[in-house]
Write a protein that holds these residues in place. Structure first.
Motif, short mmCIF file in Angstrom:
data_model
loop_
_atom_site.label_atom_id
_atom_site.label_comp_id
_atom_site.label_asym_id
_atom_site.label_seq_id
_atom_site.Cartn_x
_atom_site.Cartn_y
_atom_site.Cartn_z
N LEU A 130 -1.11 -10.38 -6.61
CA LEU A 130 -0.53 -11.64 -6.14
C LEU A 130 -0.31 -12.61 -7.29
O LEU A 130 0.69 -13.34 -7.30
N ASN A 131 -1.19 -12.64 -8.27
CA ASN A 131 -1.00 -13.53 -9.42
C ASN A 131 0.21 -13.11 -10.24
O ASN A 131 0.98 -13.94 -10.69
N SER A 132 0.41 -11.80 -10.43
CA SER A 132 1.58 -11.33 -11.19
C SER A 132 2.87 -11.59 -10.40
O SER A 132 3.89 -11.95 -10.97
N VAL A 192 0.85 -1.19 0.00
CA VAL A 192 0.00 0.00 0.00
C VAL A 192 0.88 1.24 0.00
O VAL A 192 0.67 2.19 -0.78
N LYS A 193 1.91 1.25 0.85
CA LYS A 193 2.81 2.41 0.95
C LYS A 193 3.55 2.67 -0.36
O LYS A 193 3.73 3.81 -0.76
N ARG A 194 3.95 1.59 -1.04
CA ARG A 194 4.68 1.73 -2.31
C ARG A 194 3.77 2.07 -3.49
O ARG A 194 4.24 2.40 -4.56
N GLY A 195 2.46 1.91 -3.30
CA GLY A 195 1.53 2.17 -4.39
C GLY A 195 1.21 0.95 -5.22
O GLY A 195 0.53 1.06 -6.24
N THR A 196 1.68 -0.21 -4.81
CA THR A 196 1.37 -1.45 -5.52
C THR A 196 -0.11 -1.77 -5.38
O THR A 196 -0.72 -2.29 -6.31
N LEU A 197 -0.68 -1.47 -4.23
CA LEU A 197 -2.11 -1.66 -3.98
C LEU A 197 -2.74 -0.31 -3.64
O LEU A 197 -2.12 0.50 -2.96
N THR A 198 -3.97 -0.10 -4.10
CA THR A 198 -4.72 1.10 -3.76
C THR A 198 -5.57 0.81 -2.54
O THR A 198 -6.30 -0.17 -2.52
N ASP A 199 -5.43 1.64 -1.53
CA ASP A 199 -6.26 1.44 -0.33
C ASP A 199 -7.40 2.43 -0.32
O ASP A 199 -7.29 3.54 -0.80
N PHE A 200 -8.51 1.98 0.20
CA PHE A 200 -9.70 2.80 0.36
C PHE A 200 -9.89 2.99 1.85
O PHE A 200 -10.02 2.03 2.59
#
Length: 115
Positions: free
Chosen positions: A78-80, A53-61
């Protein structure tokens, strides 16, 4: 780069305000889970989820102090990552099974790379 959004979308309402841009015959539905649920469901450490989340790999709501993640986005990441790990393992296996280089091959490689 800011990758979090305020308010978890539910139907056509965001943060309790009617959102006409989401109003159509079949509203897009997102399934959200917490970072702890991601860690438990996918067998990774919760600190890894927060790091992504911090790196921007995942978008948090965010809704107040609570963080939610779109399960479809998490699955895609996770699949990639899984594909990348499998590819690295395959390359290492091929390299380990390759015969050693001969002196002539080593000399040619040295001339190409300037050694």
């Amino acid at each position: 780069m800011c990758t979090h959004r305020r308010g978890v979308e539910r139907g056509n309402v965001v943060d309790g305000v009617d959102n006409p841009s989401l109003a159509h015959d079949e509203p897009e539905r997102h399934r959200f889970i917490t970072p702890q649920e991601v860690a438990t469901r996918f067998g990774i450490h919760v600190s890894t989820v927060y790091r992504w989340v911090k790196r921007g790999t995942l978008t948090d709501f965010r809704q107040g102090r609570h963080i939610h993640l779109d399960i479809d986005e998490v699955s895609g990441v996770l699949n990639s990552a899984s594909l990348s790990v499998r590819m690295d393992a395959y390359v290492n296996l091929v390299v380990a099974q390759a015969p050693p280089l001969g002196p002539d091959q080593l000399m040619r490689i040295g001339t190409v790379f300037g050694d």
